[in-house]
Design a protein around this motif. Structure first.
Motif, PDB file in Angstrom:
ATOM      1  N   SER A 121       0.852  -1.197   0.000  1.00 24.95           N
ATOM      2  CA  SER A 121       0.000   0.000   0.000  1.00 24.95           C
ATOM      3  C   SER A 121       0.883   1.241   0.000  1.00 24.95           C
ATOM      4  O   SER A 121       2.088   1.160   0.308  1.00 24.95           O
ATOM      5  N   GLY A 122       0.249   2.372  -0.288  1.00 26.58           N
ATOM      6  CA  GLY A 122       0.969   3.642  -0.229  1.00 26.58           C
ATOM      7  C   GLY A 122       1.382   3.953   1.197  1.00 26.58           C
ATOM      8  O   GLY A 122       2.468   4.485   1.446  1.00 26.58           O
ATOM      9  N   ARG A 123       0.502   3.614   2.168  1.00 21.40           N
ATOM     10  CA  ARG A 123       0.826   3.960   3.558  1.00 21.40           C
ATOM     11  C   ARG A 123       2.050   3.189   4.050  1.00 21.40           C
ATOM     12  O   ARG A 123       2.867   3.716   4.808  1.00 21.40           O
TER      13      ARG A 123
ATOM     14  N   THR B 182      -6.720  15.670   4.405  1.00 20.67           N
ATOM     15  CA  THR B 182      -6.019  14.466   3.960  1.00 20.67           C
ATOM     16  C   THR B 182      -6.707  13.243   4.534  1.00 20.67           C
ATOM     17  O   THR B 182      -7.701  13.351   5.255  1.00 20.67           O
ATOM     18  N   CYS B 183      -6.142  12.078   4.214  1.00 16.86           N
ATOM     19  CA  CYS B 183      -6.673  10.815   4.738  1.00 16.86           C
ATOM     20  C   CYS B 183      -5.812  10.405   5.938  1.00 16.86           C
ATOM     21  O   CYS B 183      -4.598  10.665   5.954  1.00 16.86           O
TER      22      CYS B 183
ATOM     23  N   ALA C  14      -4.587   7.805   6.512  1.00 16.02           N
ATOM     24  CA  ALA C  14      -3.501   6.923   6.043  1.00 16.02           C
ATOM     25  C   ALA C  14      -2.177   7.683   5.903  1.00 16.02           C
ATOM     26  O   ALA C  14      -1.137   7.056   5.716  1.00 16.02           O
ATOM     27  N   VAL C  15      -2.205   9.020   5.976  1.00 19.29           N
ATOM     28  CA  VAL C  15      -0.943   9.781   5.898  1.00 19.29           C
ATOM     29  C   VAL C  15      -0.333  10.006   7.300  1.00 19.29           C
ATOM     30  O   VAL C  15       0.827   9.649   7.526  1.00 19.29           O
TER      31      VAL C  15
ATOM     32  N   GLN D  99       1.620  16.875  -0.200  1.00 23.48           N
ATOM     33  CA  GLN D  99       0.542  16.124  -0.865  1.00 23.48           C
ATOM     34  C   GLN D  99       0.069  16.850  -2.133  1.00 23.48           C
ATOM     35  O   GLN D  99      -0.253  18.036  -2.089  1.00 23.48           O
TER      36      GLN D  99
ATOM     37  N   ASP E 205       3.826  13.175  -1.499  1.00 22.29           N
ATOM     38  CA  ASP E 205       2.702  12.236  -1.454  1.00 22.29           C
ATOM     39  C   ASP E 205       2.004  12.303  -2.809  1.00 22.29           C
ATOM     40  O   ASP E 205       1.222  13.211  -3.082  1.00 22.29           O
TER      41      ASP E 205
ATOM     42  N   ALA F 176       0.000   9.974  -3.994  1.00 20.18           N
ATOM     43  CA  ALA F 176      -1.076   8.976  -4.008  1.00 20.18           C
ATOM     44  C   ALA F 176      -2.163   9.341  -5.008  1.00 20.18           C
ATOM     45  O   ALA F 176      -2.814   8.465  -5.570  1.00 20.18           O
ATOM     46  N   HIS F 177      -2.368  10.652  -5.246  1.00 15.14           N
ATOM     47  CA  HIS F 177      -3.436  11.087  -6.164  1.00 15.14           C
ATOM     48  C   HIS F 177      -2.879  11.532  -7.515  1.00 15.14           C
ATOM     49  O   HIS F 177      -3.639  12.075  -8.313  1.00 15.14           O
TER      50      HIS F 177
ATOM     51  N   PHE G   7       6.042   8.789  -2.651  1.00 15.32           N
ATOM     52  CA  PHE G   7       5.330   7.506  -2.702  1.00 15.32           C
ATOM     53  C   PHE G   7       4.056   7.651  -3.523  1.00 15.32           C
ATOM     54  O   PHE G   7       3.484   8.726  -3.635  1.00 15.32           O
TER      55      PHE G   7
ATOM     56  N   SER H  31       0.275   5.456  -4.755  1.00 20.66           N
ATOM     57  CA  SER H  31      -0.704   4.464  -4.298  1.00 20.66           C
ATOM     58  C   SER H  31      -1.430   3.871  -5.491  1.00 20.66           C
ATOM     59  O   SER H  31      -1.724   4.582  -6.456  1.00 20.66           O
TER      60      SER H  31
ATOM     61  N   LYS I 292      -7.669   5.201  -6.556  1.00 21.17           N
ATOM     62  CA  LYS I 292      -6.574   6.104  -6.922  1.00 21.17           C
ATOM     63  C   LYS I 292      -6.438   6.181  -8.445  1.00 21.17           C
ATOM     64  O   LYS I 292      -7.344   5.802  -9.167  1.00 21.17           O
TER      65      LYS I 292
ATOM     66  N   GLY J 274      -1.890  -1.345  -3.124  1.00 21.46           N
ATOM     67  CA  GLY J 274      -0.570  -1.352  -3.756  1.00 21.46           C
ATOM     68  C   GLY J 274       0.072   0.002  -3.570  1.00 21.46           C
ATOM     69  O   GLY J 274      -0.626   1.017  -3.507  1.00 21.46           O
TER      70      GLY J 274
ATOM     71  N   TYR K 236     -12.701  15.383   0.861  1.00 15.66           N
ATOM     72  CA  TYR K 236     -12.535  15.081   2.260  1.00 15.66           C
ATOM     73  C   TYR K 236     -13.560  15.940   2.955  1.00 15.66           C
ATOM     74  O   TYR K 236     -13.462  17.166   2.876  1.00 15.66           O
TER      75      TYR K 236
END
Ligand SMILES: Cc1ncc(COP(=O)(O)O)c(C=O)c1O
Length: 427
Positions: A55-57, A81-82, A84-85, A126, A152, A154-155, A174, A176, A181, A188, A362
């Motif tokens: 995962s990204g996290r 943010t989520c 997960a960060v 991010q 970040d 992820a997006h 990183f 995601s 995503k 992943g 969010y």
């Protein structure tokens, strides 16, 4: 019916690939697909070293650990943010320090500077919804204060800033491949860095992590199959397939309850399994098509909703970009198209009545709803812009399943809500 949150990247060929994999359990755990994926992401992002995780996290956790970030250290990251960060920061024993955003939904450089202390070690930057953050100013700030920059992305896979891929600017980055995503293998992630010493440490952490178990991999492979089947037959029992998949835990959750209180879920701290790497490689072939579609859909939303921006009934991230100095980015990819308004709840209810679920990214400063601010160290009032926008956010889908007609329908509902009769209609 427009779906906004069910396997937005899954098409028939992804579901059938997952189906073939389900019947080949010997390919689930071990294999060399992860090496191919790592090479492809390195070449796409122009970053020398890439290391895959489940995962990204976990990729973020590995970067923080490899960089020696630990108890007593502070890591700056944006609100809006989520969870997960900040969670990987907590798993590393460090303290997340929340920075406010500006109206592009990325980090406010001025607020970041205010929150730097002698304990600060790194900034997580991010690129929210595929909009590159204000990298020039943040990189300059980090250099002045000797801080590590972790992007970040992820997006933002495929987005560029000043013509260069995001992920190639900081000390590390990183990505995601989560279910909603830019591309998706359900779970992943990938760490990326140009620093060979850091890369070596991240690689040895990866090697020390176990592979995910069979049950967990099966859950991920079932996700594209059941979600695609459920969507394709929605009016004829598909709803029940989706309901059963979730309630019988045939598929996994995006965020587990323990993560809402800063804890580490059981799935985290693992390598990327062969089967999920195969799904991600397949999705990567679609990246250009997906991102072009997202950009076109965002532009259409922008055009159709523009009268509401002029009349100040709505605000959009896109409308704010040209106004923000230094933010004339080359290629945002618009993973979602975000607008905000004082009437968000009423507009969302109106959309839901007509079968359109707008996303919840969010609607709280640290998502999802129900996160314990106390346990993750967020103080209400500390990021007023993020809090204000989150409470007013409507998050519209841009994925490959959203047709021009769907986008028009969504905009019509919104403009009708505001009683705006001058909405332009695209032919
Ligand atoms: C901005 C952001 N960063 C990082 C992550 C973590 O990625 P992953 O779900 O792959 O762990 C997410 C999603 O959950 C996210 O929205």
């Amino acid at each position: 019916m427009v779906f906004t949150n069910l396997a937005p990247n899954t098409e028939k060929d992804d579901a059938s690939l997952a189906c073939r994999l389900i019947f080949s359990p010997w390919r689930w755990q071990k294999g060399d697909a992860f090496i191919k994926l790592e090479k492809e992401i390195a070449s796409l992002t122009t970053v020398k070293h890439t290391v895959s995780f489940e995962s990204g996290r976990t990729a973020l956790y590995a970067i923080l650990t490899a960089a020696g970030i630990t108890k007593g250290d502070e890591v700056l990251l944006q609100a809006y943010t989520c969870v997960a960060v900040p969670d990987p920061v907590l798993w590393a024993g460090a303290t997340p320090v929340y920075v406010d955003i500006d109206e592009t939904l990325t980090m406010s450089v001025a607020d970041c500077e205010k929150k730097i202390t002698p304990k600060s070690k790194a900034i997580i930057v991010q690129h929210t919804f595929g909009i590159p953050a204000n990298l020039d100013s943040i990189l300059a700030l980090a250099t002045r204060h000797s801080l590590l920059i972790i992007e970040d992305c992820a997006h933002a896979l495929g987005a560029t800033y000043h013509g260069k891929p995001v992920g190639s600017f900081g000390d590390a980055a990183f990505f995601s491949f989560g279910r909603d995503k830019v591309i998706s293998s359900v779970f992943g992630g990938m760490a990326a860095t140009n620093n060979p010493q850091l890369a070596e440490k991240i690689r040895s952490l990866q090697q020390s992590y176990p592979l995910p178990g069979f049950f967990w991999i099966k859950q991920q492979l079932l996700h594209p199959i059941l979600m695609w089947l459920g969507k394709a037959t929605y009016g004829f029992g598909g709803k029940i397939i989706i309901w059963l998949a979730k309630s019988l835990h045939l598929t996994s959750r995006a965020v587990y309850p323990i993560e809402r209180v800063g804890g580490k879920p059981r799935f985290a701290g693992k390598r990327l399994s062969n089967a999920l790497a195969i799904l991600a490689i397949h999705q990567l072939k679609k990246l250009e098509r997906f991102n072009t579609h997202r950009q076109k859909t965002a532009a259409l939303y922008q055009e159709l909703l523009s009268p509401l921006f002029v009349s100040h009934q709505l605000t959009s991230q896109l409308a704010n970009l040209p106004a923000a100095a230094g933010r004339l980015t080359d290629k945002p990819i618009w993973l979602r198209y975000t607008i905000w308004t004082d009437h968000a709840d009423r507009v969302k209810t109106e959309c839901a009545k007509q079968g359109i679920l707008s996303g919840d990214w969010y609607d709280t400063p640290i998502a999802p709803r129900g996160v314990s601010y106390e346990r993750i160290g967020y103080k209400l009032g500390s990021c007023p812009v993020a809090e204000k926008i989150a409470a007013r956010t409507i998050n519209l889908p841009t994925d490959i399943h959203i047709s021009e007609n769907d986008a028009q329908k969504i905009c019509n509902i919104i403009t009708t809500f505001y009683g705006n009769s001058n909405t332009p209609t695209k032919r």
